[in-house]
Design a protein around this motif. Structure first.
Motif, PDB file in Angstrom:
ATOM      1  N   VAL A 170      -6.744  -0.487  16.348  1.00 49.22           N
ATOM      2  CA  VAL A 170      -7.210   0.596  16.116  1.00 49.22           C
ATOM      3  C   VAL A 170      -7.143  -0.005  14.941  1.00 49.22           C
ATOM      4  N   HIS A 171      -6.419  -0.709  13.939  1.00 46.55           N
ATOM      5  CA  HIS A 171      -6.416  -1.081  12.626  1.00 46.55           C
ATOM      6  C   HIS A 171      -6.768  -1.736  12.504  1.00 46.55           C
ATOM      7  N   LEU A 172      -6.760  -3.016  13.276  1.00 46.42           N
ATOM      8  CA  LEU A 172      -6.922  -4.224  12.998  1.00 46.42           C
ATOM      9  C   LEU A 172      -8.770  -4.248  13.288  1.00 46.42           C
ATOM     10  N   ILE A 173      -9.014  -3.697  13.897  1.00 47.75           N
ATOM     11  CA  ILE A 173     -11.097  -3.128  14.358  1.00 47.75           C
ATOM     12  C   ILE A 173     -11.438  -2.147  13.452  1.00 47.75           C
ATOM     13  N   SER A 174     -10.531  -1.585  12.867  1.00 50.44           N
ATOM     14  CA  SER A 174     -11.176  -0.748  11.711  1.00 50.44           C
ATOM     15  C   SER A 174     -11.055  -1.454  10.655  1.00 50.44           C
ATOM     16  N   HIS A 175     -10.270  -1.985  10.305  1.00 50.14           N
ATOM     17  CA  HIS A 175     -10.479  -2.950   9.457  1.00 50.14           C
ATOM     18  C   HIS A 175     -11.546  -4.399   9.008  1.00 50.14           C
ATOM     19  N   HIS A 176     -12.106  -4.883   9.877  1.00 49.80           N
ATOM     20  CA  HIS A 176     -13.145  -5.080  10.080  1.00 49.80           C
ATOM     21  C   HIS A 176     -14.506  -4.555  10.399  1.00 49.80           C
ATOM     22  N   THR A 177     -14.715  -3.492  10.856  1.00 55.49           N
ATOM     23  CA  THR A 177     -15.769  -2.542  11.227  1.00 55.49           C
ATOM     24  C   THR A 177     -16.632  -2.022   9.691  1.00 55.49           C
ATOM     25  N   GLU A 178     -17.324  -1.876   9.748  1.00 48.72           N
ATOM     26  CA  GLU A 178     -18.227   0.181   8.773  1.00 48.72           C
ATOM     27  C   GLU A 178     -17.700   0.601   8.957  1.00 48.72           C
ATOM     28  N   LYS A 179     -17.790   1.022   8.016  1.00 46.83           N
ATOM     29  CA  LYS A 179     -17.148   2.727   7.398  1.00 46.83           C
ATOM     30  C   LYS A 179     -17.883   3.807   7.517  1.00 46.83           C
ATOM     31  N   PRO A 180     -17.919   4.716   7.831  1.00 49.50           N
ATOM     32  CA  PRO A 180     -18.559   5.745   7.996  1.00 49.50           C
ATOM     33  C   PRO A 180     -19.483   6.229   6.615  1.00 49.50           C
ATOM     34  N   PRO A 181     -19.921   7.139   6.007  1.00 53.61           N
ATOM     35  CA  PRO A 181     -20.735   7.365   5.201  1.00 53.61           C
ATOM     36  C   PRO A 181     -19.225   8.292   3.766  1.00 53.61           C
ATOM     37  N   LYS A 182     -19.295   7.860   2.869  1.00 51.34           N
ATOM     38  CA  LYS A 182     -18.459   7.955   2.294  1.00 51.34           C
ATOM     39  C   LYS A 182     -18.456   9.413   1.921  1.00 51.34           C
ATOM     40  N   LYS A 183     -19.639  10.253   2.099  1.00 56.68           N
ATOM     41  CA  LYS A 183     -19.936  12.018   1.813  1.00 56.68           C
ATOM     42  C   LYS A 183     -19.124  12.383   3.084  1.00 56.68           C
ATOM     43  N   THR A 184     -19.242  11.739   4.165  1.00 57.95           N
ATOM     44  CA  THR A 184     -19.500  12.676   5.023  1.00 57.95           C
ATOM     45  C   THR A 184     -17.020  12.797   5.584  1.00 57.95           C
ATOM     46  N   ILE A 185     -16.945  11.256   5.032  1.00 59.11           N
ATOM     47  CA  ILE A 185     -15.509  11.966   4.562  1.00 59.11           C
ATOM     48  C   ILE A 185     -14.924  12.374   3.797  1.00 59.11           C
ATOM     49  N   ASP A 186     -15.487  12.412   2.427  1.00 57.51           N
ATOM     50  CA  ASP A 186     -15.038  13.140   1.421  1.00 57.51           C
ATOM     51  C   ASP A 186     -14.906  14.659   1.797  1.00 57.51           C
ATOM     52  N   ALA A 187     -16.758  15.028   2.308  1.00 57.65           N
ATOM     53  CA  ALA A 187     -16.488  16.517   2.974  1.00 57.65           C
ATOM     54  C   ALA A 187     -15.153  16.787   4.101  1.00 57.65           C
ATOM     55  N   TYR A 188     -14.790  15.877   5.028  1.00 58.25           N
ATOM     56  CA  TYR A 188     -13.892  16.555   5.677  1.00 58.25           C
ATOM     57  C   TYR A 188     -12.536  16.241   5.228  1.00 58.25           C
ATOM     58  N   PHE A 189     -11.777  15.515   4.088  1.00 55.14           N
ATOM     59  CA  PHE A 189     -10.815  15.645   3.787  1.00 55.14           C
ATOM     60  C   PHE A 189     -10.076  16.455   2.525  1.00 55.14           C
ATOM     61  N   GLU A 190     -12.040  16.967   1.930  1.00 54.38           N
ATOM     62  CA  GLU A 190     -11.603  18.125   0.915  1.00 54.38           C
ATOM     63  C   GLU A 190     -11.206  19.407   1.595  1.00 54.38           C
ATOM     64  N   SER A 191     -11.711  19.529   3.272  1.00 46.69           N
ATOM     65  CA  SER A 191     -11.096  20.282   4.164  1.00 46.69           C
ATOM     66  C   SER A 191      -9.657  20.533   3.947  1.00 46.69           C
ATOM     67  N   PHE A 192      -8.555  19.644   4.006  1.00 50.77           N
ATOM     68  CA  PHE A 192      -7.632  19.344   4.379  1.00 50.77           C
ATOM     69  C   PHE A 192      -6.175  19.727   3.594  1.00 50.77           C
ATOM     70  N   GLU A 193      -6.822  20.032   2.285  1.00 47.43           N
ATOM     71  CA  GLU A 193      -5.745  20.051   1.057  1.00 47.43           C
ATOM     72  C   GLU A 193      -4.733  20.447   1.832  1.00 47.43           C
ATOM     73  N   ASN A 194      -4.443  21.341   1.717  1.00 47.71           N
ATOM     74  CA  ASN A 194      -3.561  22.065   2.431  1.00 47.71           C
ATOM     75  C   ASN A 194      -2.992  22.230   4.284  1.00 47.71           C
ATOM     76  N   ALA A 195      -2.942  21.274   4.170  1.00 48.89           N
ATOM     77  CA  ALA A 195      -2.560  20.470   5.710  1.00 48.89           C
ATOM     78  C   ALA A 195      -1.499  20.017   5.315  1.00 48.89           C
ATOM     79  N   TRP A 196      -0.860  19.733   6.063  1.00 45.59           N
ATOM     80  CA  TRP A 196       0.449  18.631   6.720  1.00 45.59           C
ATOM     81  C   TRP A 196      -0.118  17.724   7.056  1.00 45.59           C
TER      82      TRP A 196
END
Lengths: 88, 492
Positions: free
Chosen positions: B466-492
């Motif tokens: 998973v890590h090897l392939i992820s390091h060498h392939t295109e990431k999803p849009p940053k806006k989407t990732i930000d939206a997800y991680f904003e909702s995890f701010e009060n999660a473990w």
């Protein structure tokens, strides 16, 4: 948020990294629980000793371990990260 | 089982109660996707708790596990129960909560929709739903089969195997169609309460009848001293002990029925309380089952192989008056039906939401109707398979737990690591699935697992992949990732 994103490599702000003393304590406790789950490290996995003549030693140990695991979850519950946005 | 009339009466009463709950939930249901599939995300702590316990507890918990203790001893409690009590709540509190936050924020109904959105993918949701369905369907057949066998045996043949499994599958289908997730959740509340209280009650009764905890344990030790320690049993070697920890800990959150249950959580507090109370429920169930299997070894001897799985009903039947013994059947049915309904609903949800809704010109309002038709079709097939009893079903069930566990890392990592990509997750899921099938079917030699279950080496390689392939392939849009991680701010 922008600088937290890195194209390659680990993003320490995105992964769960224990940064506060509480988080470090919880991670340490969790690791201790995982390690002590392997009762052979205490050399009791083959024991046929009975506590008070009836309670098998390893069973009692595993029962105690389960209770401590539940107390650990209580700690996780009580120290949940502060809610900064409404989840309702 | 004595004459079997009382057990037959109790089964009838129990099924009528479940149907009545189904009818009640229909009156409070709305004909929307979110209501049918997720009960409008309105389950409080208690429904959530007992429906998750009812979903996780199965015939294995109250029949297979005591049978295993009977055959190989109390260390099963350490291996299986402790793994479940230690790791499952942690996966719920971490990955499970993040799934809940994201599903609530973006109104996702299935984990597949969440994955598609998180990775800007068209295929990932379908792949994950296919894998979850693949591992779940054999369990549905096993549930139908187990209910038929239990009813025939405990009603002393008054209800045949075919009629018994048909009745159970029929009643589950009706209350699912009537109430969807709400029907499933409310019936699971009743079934979960019955399961916990009756198992604890049976254990107390058996121990009291046998002269108390001390005397009954002493008798069991005298009958077979080997049952108290791991000894040379390969099942309890360090390699298998670790594999069981991983399998029990990582598989449960990947049951689609468990993820969907978590999505129904009304508020952060209700889900948190469920996570806190869940291990207590599991401890009560596993402890009761372990004690019954252990003390049963002294009372009922010479049960070989799979026959040992009947130790709980046999023990209760031999010690208790008929009115108590008859309720054993209700407990068994509660365990089976609470899994059967949630599995069936989750499979029809995944198929209708992730596999059909995206490909056809289907209106959102029609999706619940399609899901109901799917439920009827699926349960009809399940019933037919319970009559045929195909061997391939048992082959798949034997390692389905490992199949679920090998979905955990690819699904979880995207909730903690921004750098994870669609192709990395697809590679991880496919590798885990294909690798496991190859090991279990003998294409890859079992010696390659080095004494572990196939899960353990496959998991290590999967993480690297998973890590090897992820390091060498295109990431999803940053806006989407930000939206997800904003909702995890009060999660473990």
């Amino acid at each position: 948020m922008g600088e937290r994103f890195t194209r390659y490599g680990w993003d320490k702000n995105a992964l769960f990294y224990p940064t506060t003393p509480l988080e470090k304590l919880l991670v340490l406790l969790f690791l201790a629980l995982v390690i002590t789950h392997f009762s052979e490290i205490l050399s009791i996995s083959d024991s046929q000793h009975l506590i008070y003549g009836f309670l098998p030693l390893e069973f009692a140990y595993n029962l105690l371990h389960a209770i401590i695991s539940i107390i650990f979850i209580l700690l996780v519950y009580r120290k949940w990260p502060e809610e900064t946005v409404s989840s309702e | 089982m004595k004459e079997g009339y009382l057990a037959t009466f109790l089964v009838a009463l129990y099924l009528i109660l479940l149907l009545a709950i189904g009818i009640y939930t229909r009156r409070t249901s709305e004909n929307t996707r979110e209501d049918y599939f997720l009960a409008s995300r309105n389950f409080g702590t208690w429904i959530l708790l007992f429906s998750v316990i009812g979903t996780v507890a199965s015939a294995f918990t109250i029949l297979g596990f005591p049978g295993q203790v009977y055959r190989t001893g109390l260390p099963n409690f350490g291996s299986i129960a402790n793994s479940a009590i230690l790791l499952i709540p942690i996966t719920f509190a971490t990955v499970g909560m993040r799934l809940w936050y994201a599903s609530k924020k973006f109104n996702h109904i299935t984990p597949g929709q969440l994955l598609n959105h998180r990775y800007n993918s068209n295929y990932l949701g379908g792949l994950s739903s296919f894998l979850m369905t693949f591992w779940t369907v054999p369990y549905l057949v096993l549930g139908g089969l187990g209910s038929g066998l239990a009813i025939e045996s405990l009603t002393n043949g008054l209800i045949s195997y075919t009629l018994g499994s048909g009745l159970i599958i029929g009643v589950v289908t009706i209350y699912l169609i009537l109430g969807g997730m709400r029907g499933s959740g409310y019936t699971d509340l009743i079934q979960g309460v019955l399961l916990l209280s009756l198992m604890a009650g049976f254990t107390a009764f058996v121990l009291k009848t046998l002269g108390g905890l001390q005397k009954s344990f002493q008798s069991a030790v005298d009958a077979n001293p080997d049952l108290v320690s791991r000894g040379s049993e390969a099942l309890f070697g360090t390699e298998m002990w670790l594999s069981t920890l991983l399998m029990m800990g990582l598989s449960v959150l990947m049951y689609p029925q468990v993820i969907l249950r978590i999505f129904t959580g009304k508020s952060l507090e209700s889900v948190k309380k469920m996570i806190l109370l869940f291990p207590i429920g599991m401890l009560i169930l596993f402890l009761s089952s372990a004690i019954l299997g252990f003390v049963g070894a002294a009372e009922i001897t010479h049960l070989d192989g799979d026959a040992a799985d009947n130790i709980v009903p046999l023990l209760i039947n031999s010690l208790a008056p008929e009115y108590i013994a008859a309720t054993a059947l209700v407990v068994i049915l509660a365990a089976i039906m609470s899994s059967l309904d949630s599995q069936s609903l989750s499979v029809s949800t995944l198929i209708s939401e992730d596999l059909l809704r995206n490909t056809d010109q289907i209106k959102d309002a029609d999706v619940p109707k399609i899901s109901k038709l799917l439920t009827v079709g699926l349960m009809t097939i399940v019933f037919l398979l319970t009559l045929v009893k195909p061997g391939s079903i048992f082959f798949l069930v034997e390692f389905a737990f490992q199949g679920y566990a090998l979905m955990f890392y690819p699904v979880a990592i995207g909730l903690y690591w921004r750098g994870c990509t669609e192709k990395g997750v697809i590679a991880g899921l496919t590798f885990g699935f294909v690798g496991l099938i190859m090991f279990q079917s003998g294409i890859l030699p079992s010696s390659w697992t080095l004494g572990f279950m196939p899960l353990t080496p496959l998991l290590i390689l999967q993480i690297g992949l998973v890590h090897l392939i992820s390091h060498h392939t295109e990431k999803p849009p940053k806006k989407t990732i930000d939206a997800y991680f904003e909702s995890f701010e009060n999660a473990w």
